[in-house]
Design a protein around this motif. Structure first.
Motif, short mmCIF file in Angstrom:
data_model
loop_
_atom_site.label_atom_id
_atom_site.label_comp_id
_atom_site.label_asym_id
_atom_site.label_seq_id
_atom_site.Cartn_x
_atom_site.Cartn_y
_atom_site.Cartn_z
N THR A 37 -0.66 4.59 3.34
CA THR A 37 -1.49 4.66 2.14
C THR A 37 -1.87 6.12 1.92
O THR A 37 -2.25 6.81 2.85
N GLN A 38 -1.75 6.57 0.69
CA GLN A 38 -2.06 7.96 0.39
C GLN A 38 -3.57 8.13 0.21
O GLN A 38 -4.25 7.26 -0.35
N SER A 72 0.81 -1.22 0.00
CA SER A 72 0.00 0.00 0.00
C SER A 72 0.85 1.28 0.00
O SER A 72 0.31 2.37 -0.06
N ASP A 73 2.16 1.11 0.05
CA ASP A 73 3.10 2.22 -0.13
C ASP A 73 4.49 1.60 -0.23
O ASP A 73 4.68 0.42 0.08
N SER A 94 -0.97 -0.95 -7.23
CA SER A 94 -2.39 -1.02 -7.58
C SER A 94 -2.74 -2.35 -8.24
O SER A 94 -3.74 -2.98 -7.90
N TYR A 121 3.24 1.91 -3.91
CA TYR A 121 1.85 1.51 -3.99
C TYR A 121 1.69 0.60 -5.21
O TYR A 121 2.05 0.97 -6.33
N TRP A 130 -6.54 -1.09 5.54
CA TRP A 130 -5.36 -0.58 4.87
C TRP A 130 -4.64 0.34 5.85
O TRP A 130 -5.23 1.17 6.51
N SER A 159 -5.06 9.76 -1.88
CA SER A 159 -5.41 9.72 -3.29
C SER A 159 -5.81 8.30 -3.73
O SER A 159 -6.46 8.14 -4.77
N HIS A 160 -5.43 7.28 -2.93
CA HIS A 160 -5.77 5.90 -3.26
C HIS A 160 -6.96 5.40 -2.44
O HIS A 160 -7.29 4.20 -2.49
N GLU A 207 -9.82 3.25 -4.19
CA GLU A 207 -9.44 1.91 -4.62
C GLU A 207 -9.25 0.96 -3.45
O GLU A 207 -9.78 -0.16 -3.46
N VAL A 208 -8.52 1.38 -2.42
CA VAL A 208 -8.31 0.46 -1.30
C VAL A 208 -9.62 0.19 -0.59
O VAL A 208 -9.85 -0.93 -0.09
#
Length: 466
Positions: free
Chosen positions: A225-226, A193-194, A199, A197, A240, A228-229, A232-233
């Motif tokens: 985890t950002q 998750s970083d 995807s 990341y 996450w 911006s994601h 999706e997560v």
């Protein structure tokens, strides 16, 4: 704070895999790579005593496939794998796996105790499988077809990345098919998750879980985890990580400003607030494990020790995770529970705050200095009225807090409140008059609400150090 508008798959929306934040235990903080079957069972036997409070997941963290977990590099750790490039438990450390059933006997033992079984992996395909170009089970592909050699993990030298192609999907399908046969309930996937990341691998693993036909919680690690994601997560996983690893300190000094490893408790007030609107409906921003109690015999960081958190800091940690509805995963050696740690894990009211349907949120109260004091409230499901408030002191000195309850996010009126840690009942009042210990918390639940005949006089209030 308004809820985020997120798209959730139909099946997940109908029946979330994790309807509440997962609660349980993970081996890393006390055992690092080294845990064996006897130690795992001994901890699970204590976890069984705690399951009535919600602690149910028993998770073996990294290293279960290593013949020599104390080795200092890949070659000396001696990964165990089958003929299809899938990692298998080391039979010397986990003797019940020696009959070729993998972790199924151990998972059956866990399930018989009303618990759930979990494992940690590092995303990717073992380098040894790629070098030997092993066949991928259930497909015509081989390991070299599935490998992305440019996508290695920066801090783990055991795997190549998995390519975003049919061969890569086939490899993860074969892995999760095997885990489902073992009886897996929880999968923590690291380096995904970083840093960086990944995807494509998140989507591949989530798809493989769906194909397996078994409800398995997917936990993405390590973070941060950002935001911006987030979408999706939120769609692909149930947990996450929102920050780098948490260890047993209020704060840590780092050599470089961009380096937040390890984290202490203090930064999580900001991390959890930032992710608050993405919490719920089967998805849980994860603030990491709870490093309390005995961190022995081989913690994942540092020397064997008793947690360095003070009693007040430990209650703050549990209170914040509970009211923010983070997953709560114990990191201590459960076979060495001391009285203070047992008090934390046996508190049914605090566990219920984390597990019940509802929402917690930070309060930006007027006149409060956020560097000194933070406030969170929790509203039970089906209600518009918060019934629990957590008042946190971020300073090194006792803090006096005097303010109308409305400034702390509760309703106007004379409130009878109960301290969820001490059981103390506060005298009915329309305003707070609290002394909060250094790095401590007052976690208060409304026991009775009496409507005010008129709104209390409002005047500026702010906490004062003393």
């Amino acid at each position: 704070m308004a809820c985020a508008h997120v798209s959730i798959g139909t099946a997940q929306a109908a029946q979330p895999v994790a309807i509440a934040p997962p609660m349980g235990w993970n081996s890393w903080d006390a055992y690092g790579f080294t845990i064996n079957e006897g130690q795992f069972k001994a901890n699970a036997e204590t976890l069984e005593q705690l399951k009535r409070y919600g602690w149910r997941y028993a998770v073996i963290d990294e290293g279960w496939y290593m013949r020599n977990p104390s080795g200092d590099k890949l070659e000396t750790r001696d990964y165990q794998m089958d003929g299809h490039g899938l990692l298998i438990p080391d039979s010397q450390r986990f003797p019940s796996s020696a009959d070729g059933q993998g972790f199924k006997p151990l998972a059956d033992w866990i399930h018989a105790r009303g618990l759930k079984f979990g494992l940690h992996i590092v995303r990717g395909i073992p380098k040894q499988a790629v070098e030997n170009n092993l066949p991928i089970a259930g497909s015509d592909f081989r390991a070299q077809d599935a490998a992305d050699k440019a996508a290695t993990c920066g801090w783990d030298d055991g795997d190549y990345g998995v390519a975003d192609n049919p061969a890569g999907q086939a490899y993860y399908d074969s892995m999760l098919r095997q885990y489902a046969e073992w009886g897996l309930d929880f999968l923590k996937v690291d380096c995904i998750s970083d840093h960086p990341y990944r995807s494509s691998e998140i989507r591949q693993i989530a798809e493989a879980i769906r194909k397996s036909g078994r409800p398995i919680v997917l936990s993405l690690s390590p973070g941060p985890t950002q935001l911006s994601h987030a979408k999706e997560v939120r769609e692909q996983a149930q947990m996450w990580r929102i920050a780098n690893d948490l260890w047993d300190g209020w704060s840590f000094t780092h050599d470089h400003p961009e380096d937040d490893f390890p984290n202490g408790v203090r930064p999580f007030f900001d991390y959890l607030a930032a992710w608050n609107s993405w919490t719920g409906h089967g998805g849980w921003p994860d603030a990491d494990m709870l490093p309390v109690g005995s961190l022995r015999p081989h913690p994942g960081l540092g020397e064997p020790r008793q947690s360095r958190l003070t009693a007040d800091e430990a209650r703050t940690l549990f209170s914040l995770w509970a009211i923010a509805r983070s997953p709560m995963i114990l990191g201590s050696n459960l076979t060495q529970l001391d009285a203070d740690t047992r008090m934390l894990v046996n508190n049914a009211a605090v566990a219920d705050l984390n597990q019940r349907a509802g929402a917690g949120r930070p309060v930006l109260a007027p006149g409060f200095d956020k560097d000194k004091l933070r406030v969170w409230v929790s509203t039970p499901g089906g209600s518009m009225r918060p019934d629990t408030v957590a008042v946190f002191n971020l300073t090194n000195e006792p803090l006096t807090v005097k303010a109308p309850w409305t400034d702390l996010g509760l309703s106007a009126g004379r409130l009878h409140l109960r301290d969820l840690w001490t059981g103390e009942r506060l005298a009915a009042s329309a305003e707070a008059d609290l002394v909060v210990a250094p790095h401590g918390v007052k976690l208060l639940k409304v026991a009775q609400f009496v409507e005010a005949r008129r709104s209390p006089a409002r005047s500026p209030h702010k906490p004062e150090g003393r």
